[in-house]
Design a protein around this motif. Structure first.
Motif, mmCIF file in Angstrom:
data_model
loop_
_atom_site.group_PDB
_atom_site.id
_atom_site.type_symbol
_atom_site.label_atom_id
_atom_site.label_comp_id
_atom_site.label_asym_id
_atom_site.label_seq_id
_atom_site.Cartn_x
_atom_site.Cartn_y
_atom_site.Cartn_z
ATOM 1 N N THR A 27 0.027 20.461 19.039
ATOM 2 C CA THR A 27 0.773 21.900 19.837
ATOM 3 C C THR A 27 2.233 21.360 19.110
ATOM 4 O O THR A 27 2.435 22.483 18.728
ATOM 5 N N TRP A 41 -6.832 19.609 37.983
ATOM 6 C CA TRP A 41 -5.638 19.355 37.950
ATOM 7 C C TRP A 41 -5.577 18.591 39.329
ATOM 8 O O TRP A 41 -6.285 18.946 40.542
ATOM 9 N N PRO A 250 1.317 17.757 30.178
ATOM 10 C CA PRO A 250 2.814 19.071 30.591
ATOM 11 C C PRO A 250 3.377 19.642 29.798
ATOM 12 O O PRO A 250 4.133 20.395 29.423
ATOM 13 N N LEU A 253 1.678 21.027 27.553
ATOM 14 C CA LEU A 253 2.006 22.961 27.898
ATOM 15 C C LEU A 253 3.045 23.742 27.892
ATOM 16 O O LEU A 253 3.406 25.104 27.586
ATOM 17 N N GLU A 254 3.970 23.404 27.870
ATOM 18 C CA GLU A 254 5.498 23.603 27.532
ATOM 19 C C GLU A 254 5.587 24.938 26.295
ATOM 20 O O GLU A 254 6.977 24.660 26.001
ATOM 21 N N LYS A 256 3.211 26.365 24.713
ATOM 22 C CA LYS A 256 2.661 27.420 25.069
ATOM 23 C C LYS A 256 1.705 27.827 23.976
ATOM 24 O O LYS A 256 1.093 28.614 24.054
ATOM 25 N N LEU A 258 -0.873 25.445 24.568
ATOM 26 C CA LEU A 258 -2.206 25.281 24.753
ATOM 27 C C LEU A 258 -3.023 25.801 26.423
ATOM 28 O O LEU A 258 -2.296 26.160 27.249
ATOM 29 N N THR A 259 -4.244 25.419 26.077
ATOM 30 C CA THR A 259 -4.193 26.411 27.103
ATOM 31 C C THR A 259 -5.801 25.628 28.148
ATOM 32 O O THR A 259 -6.650 24.972 26.968
ATOM 33 N N VAL A 260 -5.006 25.165 29.139
ATOM 34 C CA VAL A 260 -6.082 24.118 29.628
ATOM 35 C C VAL A 260 -7.225 24.667 30.643
ATOM 36 O O VAL A 260 -6.624 25.657 31.563
#
Length: 312
Positions: A27, A41, A250, A253-254, A256, A258-260
Protein backbone atom coordinates in the motif's frame (compact mmCIF):
# COMPACT_ATOMS: atom_id res chain seq x y z
CA UNK A 1 -24.03 -15.71 -10.35
CA UNK A 2 -21.19 -13.90 -8.61
CA UNK A 3 -21.28 -10.13 -8.20
CA UNK A 4 -18.24 -8.58 -9.90
CA UNK A 5 -16.43 -6.00 -7.80
CA UNK A 6 -14.14 -3.16 -8.89
CA UNK A 7 -10.69 -4.51 -9.80
CA UNK A 8 -7.69 -3.98 -7.54
CA UNK A 9 -3.95 -4.38 -8.01
CA UNK A 10 -3.61 -7.17 -5.45
CA UNK A 11 -6.10 -9.48 -3.78
CA UNK A 12 -4.90 -11.24 -0.63
CA UNK A 13 -6.50 -14.52 0.39
CA UNK A 14 -6.11 -14.57 4.14
CA UNK A 15 -4.90 -11.67 6.28
CA UNK A 16 -2.72 -13.46 8.78
CA UNK A 17 0.93 -13.10 9.66
CA UNK A 18 2.35 -13.35 6.12
CA UNK A 19 -0.11 -11.23 4.14
CA UNK A 20 -0.59 -8.94 7.12
CA UNK A 21 3.11 -8.13 6.97
CA UNK A 22 3.24 -7.73 3.18
CA UNK A 23 0.25 -5.40 3.01
CA UNK A 24 2.06 -2.34 4.34
CA UNK A 25 4.86 -2.08 1.74
CA UNK A 26 2.34 -2.80 -1.02
CA UNK A 27 0.00 0.00 0.00
CA UNK A 28 2.93 2.34 0.65
CA UNK A 29 4.02 1.66 -2.93
CA UNK A 30 0.64 2.96 -4.12
CA UNK A 31 -1.03 -0.37 -4.88
CA UNK A 32 -4.71 -0.91 -4.21
CA UNK A 33 -5.19 -4.06 -2.11
CA UNK A 34 -8.27 -6.10 -1.16
CA UNK A 35 -7.78 -8.58 1.70
CA UNK A 36 -10.26 -11.46 2.05
CA UNK A 37 -10.27 -12.91 5.56
CA UNK A 38 -12.44 -15.84 6.65
CA UNK A 39 -12.47 -14.59 10.24
CA UNK A 40 -13.17 -11.21 11.81
CA UNK A 41 -11.40 -8.49 13.75
CA UNK A 42 -10.74 -9.46 17.35
CA UNK A 43 -10.76 -6.99 20.21
CA UNK A 44 -8.75 -7.05 23.48
CA UNK A 45 -11.93 -7.93 25.33
CA UNK A 46 -12.17 -11.18 23.35
CA UNK A 47 -9.15 -12.58 25.21
CA UNK A 48 -9.83 -14.19 28.57
CA UNK A 49 -7.76 -15.32 31.55
CA UNK A 50 -9.50 -18.69 31.29
CA UNK A 51 -7.53 -21.85 30.42
CA UNK A 52 -10.70 -23.90 29.84
CA UNK A 53 -11.99 -21.31 27.37
CA UNK A 54 -8.63 -20.84 25.65
CA UNK A 55 -6.72 -24.14 25.81
CA UNK A 56 -9.40 -26.83 26.11
CA UNK A 57 -12.36 -25.45 24.19
CA UNK A 58 -10.12 -23.37 21.92
CA UNK A 59 -12.73 -20.69 21.63
CA UNK A 60 -10.17 -18.09 20.56
CA UNK A 61 -7.35 -19.81 18.71
CA UNK A 62 -9.23 -21.89 16.17
CA UNK A 63 -12.77 -20.62 15.84
CA UNK A 64 -15.87 -22.26 14.47
CA UNK A 65 -14.72 -22.48 10.84
CA UNK A 66 -11.72 -24.67 11.68
CA UNK A 67 -13.74 -27.06 13.83
CA UNK A 68 -16.25 -27.48 11.00
CA UNK A 69 -13.53 -28.14 8.41
CA UNK A 70 -11.05 -30.45 10.16
CA UNK A 71 -8.82 -32.03 7.47
CA UNK A 72 -9.06 -35.77 6.85
CA UNK A 73 -6.34 -38.15 5.68
CA UNK A 74 -5.68 -41.72 4.65
CA UNK A 75 -2.45 -43.64 4.11
CA UNK A 76 -3.72 -45.88 1.31
CA UNK A 77 -6.34 -45.81 -1.47
CA UNK A 78 -8.46 -48.50 0.18
CA UNK A 79 -8.64 -46.84 3.59
CA UNK A 80 -11.54 -44.80 4.88
CA UNK A 81 -10.45 -41.21 5.46
CA UNK A 82 -10.33 -40.19 9.11
CA UNK A 83 -10.07 -36.85 10.86
CA UNK A 84 -6.81 -35.29 11.90
CA UNK A 85 -6.50 -33.26 15.06
CA UNK A 86 -7.87 -29.76 14.57
CA UNK A 87 -4.99 -27.55 13.38
CA UNK A 88 -3.80 -24.77 15.64
CA UNK A 89 -4.72 -21.97 13.30
CA UNK A 90 -6.62 -18.74 13.57
CA UNK A 91 -9.51 -17.35 11.56
CA UNK A 92 -9.13 -13.65 12.28
CA UNK A 93 -7.42 -10.52 11.02
CA UNK A 94 -3.83 -11.09 12.08
CA UNK A 95 -4.18 -14.87 11.98
CA UNK A 96 -1.83 -17.02 13.98
CA UNK A 97 0.12 -13.97 15.17
CA UNK A 98 -2.69 -13.44 17.68
CA UNK A 99 -1.75 -16.59 19.60
CA UNK A 100 1.81 -17.32 18.46
CA UNK A 101 4.63 -17.68 20.99
CA UNK A 102 6.14 -14.42 19.71
CA UNK A 103 9.62 -15.82 19.11
CA UNK A 104 11.58 -13.52 16.80
CA UNK A 105 14.63 -15.52 15.78
CA UNK A 106 16.67 -14.73 12.72
CA UNK A 107 18.17 -17.54 10.67
CA UNK A 108 21.90 -17.98 11.29
CA UNK A 109 24.22 -17.24 8.33
CA UNK A 110 25.02 -20.97 8.27
CA UNK A 111 21.35 -21.80 7.61
CA UNK A 112 21.56 -20.18 4.18
CA UNK A 113 24.51 -22.39 3.20
CA UNK A 114 23.51 -25.75 4.64
CA UNK A 115 24.78 -27.84 1.74
CA UNK A 116 28.10 -26.14 1.08
CA UNK A 117 28.95 -25.65 4.75
CA UNK A 118 28.11 -29.26 5.63
CA UNK A 119 30.35 -30.55 2.82
CA UNK A 120 33.08 -28.09 3.77
CA UNK A 121 33.12 -29.25 7.38
CA UNK A 122 32.26 -32.95 7.16
CA UNK A 123 32.96 -33.92 3.55
CA UNK A 124 30.72 -34.86 0.63
CA UNK A 125 29.80 -38.22 2.20
CA UNK A 126 28.08 -36.42 5.08
CA UNK A 127 25.02 -35.93 2.88
CA UNK A 128 22.96 -39.00 1.94
CA UNK A 129 23.07 -40.06 -1.68
CA UNK A 130 20.27 -38.39 -3.61
CA UNK A 131 19.82 -35.65 -1.00
CA UNK A 132 18.03 -32.63 -2.41
CA UNK A 133 19.22 -30.19 0.25
CA UNK A 134 20.47 -26.97 -1.34
CA UNK A 135 21.94 -23.64 -0.32
CA UNK A 136 19.59 -20.69 -0.41
CA UNK A 137 19.92 -18.41 -3.45
CA UNK A 138 20.31 -15.46 -1.06
CA UNK A 139 22.60 -14.91 1.90
CA UNK A 140 22.10 -13.69 5.45
CA UNK A 141 23.91 -10.46 4.57
CA UNK A 142 21.45 -9.77 1.76
CA UNK A 143 18.48 -10.25 4.10
CA UNK A 144 19.87 -8.52 7.19
CA UNK A 145 18.36 -5.13 6.35
CA UNK A 146 14.94 -6.77 5.92
CA UNK A 147 15.23 -8.52 9.27
CA UNK A 148 16.06 -5.13 10.76
CA UNK A 149 13.12 -3.46 9.01
CA UNK A 150 10.59 -5.98 10.34
CA UNK A 151 12.03 -5.93 13.86
CA UNK A 152 11.55 -2.18 14.08
CA UNK A 153 8.20 -2.14 12.25
CA UNK A 154 6.68 -4.76 14.54
CA UNK A 155 8.69 -4.14 17.70
CA UNK A 156 11.05 -6.80 19.04
CA UNK A 157 12.53 -6.98 22.53
CA UNK A 158 15.99 -8.51 22.90
CA UNK A 159 19.71 -7.99 23.31
CA UNK A 160 22.18 -8.07 20.42
CA UNK A 161 25.17 -10.37 20.84
CA UNK A 162 26.86 -9.52 17.54
CA UNK A 163 26.60 -5.84 16.71
CA UNK A 164 28.40 -5.22 13.42
CA UNK A 165 30.87 -7.96 14.30
CA UNK A 166 31.47 -6.79 17.88
CA UNK A 167 30.54 -9.55 20.32
CA UNK A 168 28.56 -8.67 23.45
CA UNK A 169 28.48 -11.48 26.04
CA UNK A 170 25.18 -10.13 27.39
CA UNK A 171 23.36 -11.04 24.17
CA UNK A 172 23.18 -13.92 21.71
CA UNK A 173 26.84 -14.51 20.89
CA UNK A 174 25.89 -17.16 18.32
CA UNK A 175 23.84 -14.90 16.03
CA UNK A 176 24.91 -13.37 12.75
CA UNK A 177 26.07 -9.74 12.74
CA UNK A 178 23.29 -7.17 12.93
CA UNK A 179 23.31 -3.51 11.94
CA UNK A 180 21.81 -2.25 15.20
CA UNK A 181 20.43 -3.51 18.47
CA UNK A 182 16.81 -4.48 18.99
CA UNK A 183 14.32 -1.62 19.23
CA UNK A 184 13.45 -2.61 22.81
CA UNK A 185 15.41 -4.04 25.73
CA UNK A 186 14.74 -7.71 26.57
CA UNK A 187 11.80 -8.80 28.68
CA UNK A 188 12.58 -9.14 32.36
CA UNK A 189 13.45 -12.54 33.73
CA UNK A 190 11.18 -14.48 36.06
CA UNK A 191 12.33 -16.39 39.13
CA UNK A 192 12.26 -19.59 37.08
CA UNK A 193 14.29 -18.19 34.17
CA UNK A 194 16.73 -16.56 36.58
CA UNK A 195 17.47 -20.01 38.02
CA UNK A 196 17.90 -21.46 34.54
CA UNK A 197 20.15 -18.55 33.57
CA UNK A 198 22.37 -19.05 36.64
CA UNK A 199 22.60 -22.82 36.13
CA UNK A 200 23.64 -22.36 32.50
CA UNK A 201 26.31 -19.82 33.45
CA UNK A 202 27.71 -22.18 36.10
CA UNK A 203 28.18 -24.81 33.36
CA UNK A 204 30.13 -22.38 31.21
CA UNK A 205 27.30 -21.95 28.73
CA UNK A 206 26.16 -18.69 27.15
CA UNK A 207 22.52 -18.02 28.14
CA UNK A 208 20.92 -14.92 26.69
CA UNK A 209 17.46 -13.32 26.62
CA UNK A 210 15.42 -14.58 23.69
CA UNK A 211 14.16 -12.17 21.05
CA UNK A 212 10.42 -11.65 21.50
CA UNK A 213 7.73 -9.87 19.52
CA UNK A 214 6.47 -8.43 22.79
CA UNK A 215 6.66 -4.90 24.13
CA UNK A 216 9.05 -4.80 27.08
CA UNK A 217 8.46 -1.03 27.21
CA UNK A 218 5.74 1.09 25.57
CA UNK A 219 6.24 0.90 21.79
CA UNK A 220 4.21 1.82 18.74
CA UNK A 221 1.56 3.57 20.79
CA UNK A 222 0.88 0.43 22.83
CA UNK A 223 1.78 -0.47 26.39
CA UNK A 224 4.31 -2.95 27.73
CA UNK A 225 3.70 -6.59 28.65
CA UNK A 226 2.04 -7.04 32.04
CA UNK A 227 3.09 -10.73 32.28
CA UNK A 228 -0.51 -11.82 32.27
CA UNK A 229 0.40 -15.38 31.32
CA UNK A 230 -2.60 -16.33 29.17
CA UNK A 231 -1.50 -14.88 25.84
CA UNK A 232 -0.39 -18.01 23.96
CA UNK A 233 -3.86 -19.45 23.43
CA UNK A 234 -5.93 -16.44 24.28
CA UNK A 235 -4.23 -13.46 22.71
CA UNK A 236 -2.99 -10.33 24.48
CA UNK A 237 -5.64 -8.19 26.14
CA UNK A 238 -3.32 -5.15 26.34
CA UNK A 239 -2.03 -5.47 22.73
CA UNK A 240 1.58 -5.83 23.91
CA UNK A 241 2.20 -8.93 21.79
CA UNK A 242 3.12 -7.75 18.33
CA UNK A 243 1.59 -9.03 15.13
CA UNK A 244 0.29 -7.39 11.95
CA UNK A 245 -3.18 -6.90 13.48
CA UNK A 246 -1.75 -4.19 15.78
CA UNK A 247 1.16 -2.98 13.60
CA UNK A 248 1.26 -3.20 9.80
CA UNK A 249 -2.43 -3.70 9.01
CA UNK A 250 -3.64 -0.57 10.86
CA UNK A 251 -0.87 1.43 9.17
CA UNK A 252 -1.89 0.06 5.77
CA UNK A 253 -5.51 1.04 6.43
CA UNK A 254 -4.32 4.60 7.07
CA UNK A 255 -3.09 4.78 3.45
CA UNK A 256 -6.71 4.36 2.27
CA UNK A 257 -5.47 1.79 -0.26
CA UNK A 258 -6.45 -1.31 1.73
CA UNK A 259 -9.92 -2.83 1.95
CA UNK A 260 -10.40 -5.62 4.49
CA UNK A 261 -13.36 -7.95 3.89
CA UNK A 262 -14.03 -10.12 6.94
CA UNK A 263 -16.07 -13.35 7.07
CA UNK A 264 -15.17 -13.83 3.40
CA UNK A 265 -14.83 -17.54 2.58
CA UNK A 266 -12.84 -17.88 -0.64
CA UNK A 267 -13.97 -20.79 -2.80
CA UNK A 268 -11.84 -20.43 -5.94
CA UNK A 269 -8.82 -18.70 -7.41
CA UNK A 270 -10.08 -17.83 -10.88
CA UNK A 271 -7.80 -18.47 -13.87
CA UNK A 272 -7.76 -17.00 -17.38
CA UNK A 273 -8.18 -19.99 -19.70
CA UNK A 274 -5.97 -18.47 -22.41
CA UNK A 275 -3.02 -17.30 -20.34
CA UNK A 276 -3.30 -19.64 -17.35
CA UNK A 277 -2.76 -16.69 -15.02
CA UNK A 278 -4.82 -15.93 -11.92
CA UNK A 279 -7.41 -13.19 -12.43
CA UNK A 280 -8.82 -12.87 -8.92
CA UNK A 281 -10.73 -14.71 -6.21
CA UNK A 282 -14.34 -15.77 -5.78
CA UNK A 283 -15.69 -15.72 -2.24
CA UNK A 284 -18.92 -16.02 -0.27
CA UNK A 285 -19.94 -13.56 2.43
CA UNK A 286 -23.28 -13.78 4.22
CA UNK A 287 -24.54 -16.22 1.61
CA UNK A 288 -23.77 -13.94 -1.35
CA UNK A 289 -21.09 -14.81 -3.92
CA UNK A 290 -18.62 -12.16 -5.11
CA UNK A 291 -15.73 -12.07 -7.55
CA UNK A 292 -12.79 -9.81 -6.72
CA UNK A 293 -10.69 -9.24 -9.87
CA UNK A 294 -7.01 -8.39 -9.41
CA UNK A 295 -3.73 -8.27 -11.29
CA UNK A 296 -2.02 -10.38 -8.62
CA UNK A 297 -3.34 -12.95 -6.13
CA UNK A 298 -1.40 -13.53 -2.90
CA UNK A 299 -2.42 -16.83 -1.32
CA UNK A 300 -1.66 -17.09 2.39
CA UNK A 301 -4.50 -18.88 4.12
CA UNK A 302 -2.65 -21.60 6.06
CA UNK A 303 -1.34 -24.86 4.61
CA UNK A 304 -4.62 -26.77 4.36
CA UNK A 305 -6.58 -23.85 2.92
CA UNK A 306 -3.83 -23.09 0.38
CA UNK A 307 -3.78 -26.69 -0.85
CA UNK A 308 -7.57 -26.84 -1.05
CA UNK A 309 -7.82 -23.64 -3.09
CA UNK A 310 -5.01 -24.62 -5.44
CA UNK A 311 -6.62 -28.03 -6.05
CA UNK A 312 -9.93 -26.31 -6.81
Amino acid sequence: MATNLSPVDVVMVGLGAANGTAVLPLTKAGLKVAALEAGSWMQPGDFRADEIHNNVRRKVTTGRKVWNEIPTFRTGPNETARQMAAPTMMNAVGGTSIHWYANAWRFHPWDFKVRSETIKRYGANALPKGSTVQDWPVSYDELESYYDLIEYEFGVAGKAGNLQGKIDQGGNVFEGPRKRDYPMPPLRLTEFTEQMYGAAKSLGWHPFPGAALINSVPYGGRGACVFHGYCTRGGCHVSAKNGPHVTTIPKALETKRLTVVTRAHVTRIEIDEKTGRATGATYIKDGVEYFQPADVVLLSSYTYENVRLLLM
